[in-house]
Enzyme design. Sequence first.
Site, PDB file in Angstrom:
ATOM      1  CG  ASN A  76     -46.742  41.052  67.051  1.00  0.00           C
ATOM      2  OD1 ASN A  76     -47.497  41.112  68.003  1.00  0.00           O
ATOM      3  ND2 ASN A  76     -46.982  40.282  65.994  1.00  0.00           N
ATOM      4  CE  LYS A 114     -49.943  39.172  57.741  1.00  0.00           C
ATOM      5  NZ  LYS A 114     -48.628  39.102  57.082  1.00  0.00           N
ATOM      6  CG  ASP A 133     -47.384  42.362  56.702  1.00  0.00           C
ATOM      7  OD1 ASP A 133     -48.442  41.743  56.486  1.00  0.00           O
ATOM      8  OD2 ASP A 133     -46.595  42.070  57.613  1.00  0.00           O
TER       9      ASP A 133
END
Length: 315
Positions: free
Chosen positions: A10, A39, A251
């Site tokens: 993203n 992620k 993450d």
Amino acid sequence: MSITVVGSINMDVVALTDNYPERGQTIFGKKVEYLSGGKGANQATAVAKLGREVRLIGSVGKDIYGDQLIASLQDVKVDTRFVKQSTDFATGTAIITIDQTAENTMLVLKGANDDLTPADVEKAFEHMSDSKVLLVQMEVPQDTVIRAMQLAKQKGMYVILDPAPAEGITVKALDYADVITPNRQETYHLLGIDVQDVESALEAAKGFEKMGVRNSIIKMGSKGSVVYQEGKWEYVASIPVEAVDTVGAGDSFAGALACGITDGFDLVQAAKFATAVGALKVTKLGAQAGIPTLEEVNRFCEERKLAQYALEKMA
């Protein structure tokens, strides 16, 4: 041996503000940043910055954001051969607000992440023979995640399931996970257990064991985590730091955990290392920009006298 990550990519639009606006309210923020995120991409970046070979299977749009995100991954030496550029969807976007306490709210528009198909994963796995660990989350279609896990098990890979975000979790994924790493919200979503302390974390770990996952790391944020493996458990304390941005902390933890497991360390030692990486990450802005290098982690552990959190054998 390399690590394979299947997951989202993203563009993060990050707004910094002293306080969150109330519903229907307009307030002035402090500044806005456009940062690489997602992620899957965050976790792959963590692995790469910690000095391990990593490939990412994901999807972006055929647009300027997609080009920028692929370039940023390549800059840190993530293998992007299996990142597709969708002609039907725009690049995924996360709209993030961070307040003065470093807490965040997030609205994710999945975009091209929804165009990552089981066929894309199958094609990628046909060209893979050297991966030891598969790391997956739940920001791409469930069928795609499940197929990746199935193929990984066929290849004898160790499968780490980071069941995030809670809204995307499918219980079926538990069938293929060697270890699951839920936070408080995800644990509640899966088990209905509100993890507040070690006792409730152990209850959750045993709940996952009954569902077929014998290894788990129940994350409790600032309260640390409980590592449960084969009926035995150990508490791992958190490392107090001054937080600036908590986006990507989980993450960073997941990527570091994969590095530790790839190097042959047991789950407890890998979790301790992941704790140090996650702690250092929150001291910097940016889900990927804030991820530390291995050298930074080692220096952090040395300065804080946290030798037990370091992986001494990592190159």
